[in-house]
Scaffold this active site. Sequence first.
Site, PDB file in Angstrom:
ATOM      1  N   GLU B  48       0.828  -1.214   0.000  1.00 39.23           N
ATOM      2  CA  GLU B  48       0.000   0.000   0.000  1.00 39.23           C
ATOM      3  C   GLU B  48       0.861   1.263   0.000  1.00 39.23           C
ATOM      4  O   GLU B  48       0.610   2.193  -0.771  1.00 39.23           O
ATOM      5  CB  GLU B  48      -0.936   0.009   1.216  1.00 39.23           C
ATOM      6  CG  GLU B  48      -1.977  -1.108   1.246  1.00 39.23           C
ATOM      7  CD  GLU B  48      -2.921  -1.087   0.056  1.00 39.23           C
ATOM      8  OE1 GLU B  48      -3.003  -0.057  -0.641  1.00 39.23           O
ATOM      9  OE2 GLU B  48      -3.562  -2.112  -0.203  1.00 39.23           O
ATOM     10  N   ASN B  52       1.169   3.817  -3.167  1.00 36.61           N
ATOM     11  CA  ASN B  52       0.818   5.227  -3.006  1.00 36.61           C
ATOM     12  C   ASN B  52       1.940   6.141  -3.498  1.00 36.61           C
ATOM     13  O   ASN B  52       1.669   7.171  -4.139  1.00 36.61           O
ATOM     14  CB  ASN B  52       0.515   5.541  -1.534  1.00 36.61           C
ATOM     15  CG  ASN B  52      -0.895   5.137  -1.127  1.00 36.61           C
ATOM     16  OD1 ASN B  52      -1.708   4.783  -1.961  1.00 36.61           O
ATOM     17  ND2 ASN B  52      -1.167   5.199   0.161  1.00 36.61           N
ATOM     18  N   ARG B 105     -10.311   4.901  -7.176  1.00 36.85           N
ATOM     19  CA  ARG B 105      -9.780   4.198  -6.000  1.00 36.85           C
ATOM     20  C   ARG B 105     -10.712   4.321  -4.803  1.00 36.85           C
ATOM     21  O   ARG B 105     -11.604   5.149  -4.796  1.00 36.85           O
ATOM     22  CB  ARG B 105      -8.384   4.737  -5.658  1.00 36.85           C
ATOM     23  CG  ARG B 105      -7.421   4.482  -6.778  1.00 36.85           C
ATOM     24  CD  ARG B 105      -5.978   4.726  -6.425  1.00 36.85           C
ATOM     25  NE  ARG B 105      -5.174   4.084  -7.434  1.00 36.85           N
ATOM     26  CZ  ARG B 105      -4.682   2.858  -7.326  1.00 36.85           C
ATOM     27  NH1 ARG B 105      -4.834   2.186  -6.210  1.00 36.85           N
ATOM     28  NH2 ARG B 105      -4.009   2.327  -8.313  1.00 36.85           N
TER      29      ARG B 105
END
Lengths: 112, 150
Positions: B48, B52, B105
């Site tokens: 994650e 990002n 998202r």
Amino acid sequence: MSLEVQKQHDTLIVRVCGEFDLRAADYCRRDIDQKLKTQGAKHILFNLGGVTFIDSSGLGVILGRYRKVTENGGKVAISNVPPRVTRILELSGITRLIPVYANESLALKELA
Amino acid sequence: MRLRNRMKLEFLSRPENVSLARVAVATFATEVDFNLSDLEEIKVAVSEAVSNAIVHGYEGKPTGTVLLTATLYQNELEIVIEDRGRGIADLARALQPGTSSDPERMGLGFVFMKSFMDEVDVWSEAGQGTRVKLVKTLPGELRAQNLAES
Ligand SMILES: Nc1ncnc2c1ncn2[C@@H]1O[C@H](COP(=O)(O)OP(=O)(O)OP(=O)(O)O)[C@@H](O)[C@H]1O
Ligand SMILES: [Mg+2]
């Protein structure tokens, strides 16, 4: 990762294998959307049986297809969830939107 | 906190490097007896933070540099992921569950990092970049053993 896509009646069965992450997401999104259009399917069944890893990028592909398909009156289902994927699927909230079945034939029965 | 081991990894902001990063950290962490589900959780959290950095920090451009540092202390594993990308202007908002600057998202990245790690700290400044620190406490038994040894 690899995708196996097969149409059965009104449903596009999408079998996902391998790591469903950022690298896989773009390709999957395009491939599924294209096949949805060319094969004229109404519903999608995601068979996650072969998934070895999933994160928010992979879950985003599933949720994005859910939004698209339901807008056109279709339904989405998930089947064959491996134990290592169960918790993250629940945590994501997706299981509150999309029904989960033990196997493809149970899911297809509901989608029909 | 006694330092036991450390590794640094620098890579370009390319999607294929997300799996490189999580496999490297998982391999680094096998030195400790984390159980399988702990390792799975660490992998998701790393995935994650690195995703990002690539998607938001560098806005998908594959030429940015992502820096990952994993440090094993006596009783915890600490992972720091840094980018020199666009940064986060409103951090409090970005950290809210279900908040995303991208309509495609879901805003689950920080939710997963917080659920799967024992500590998540984010430093960010608009135009400067972002640094995410993830901490996982070592399994209880081993921690007690290490404390006894020290
Ligand atoms: N490294 C970063 N650089 C710039 N902005 C970031 C960074 N990391 C996170 N953000 C901002 O914080 C928001 C929330 O991040 P989070 O990972 O929770 O959700 P997301 O990435 O938008 O969605 P998902 O993780 O579900 O794909 C992002 O939409 C983005 O605006
Ligand atoms: Mg994210």
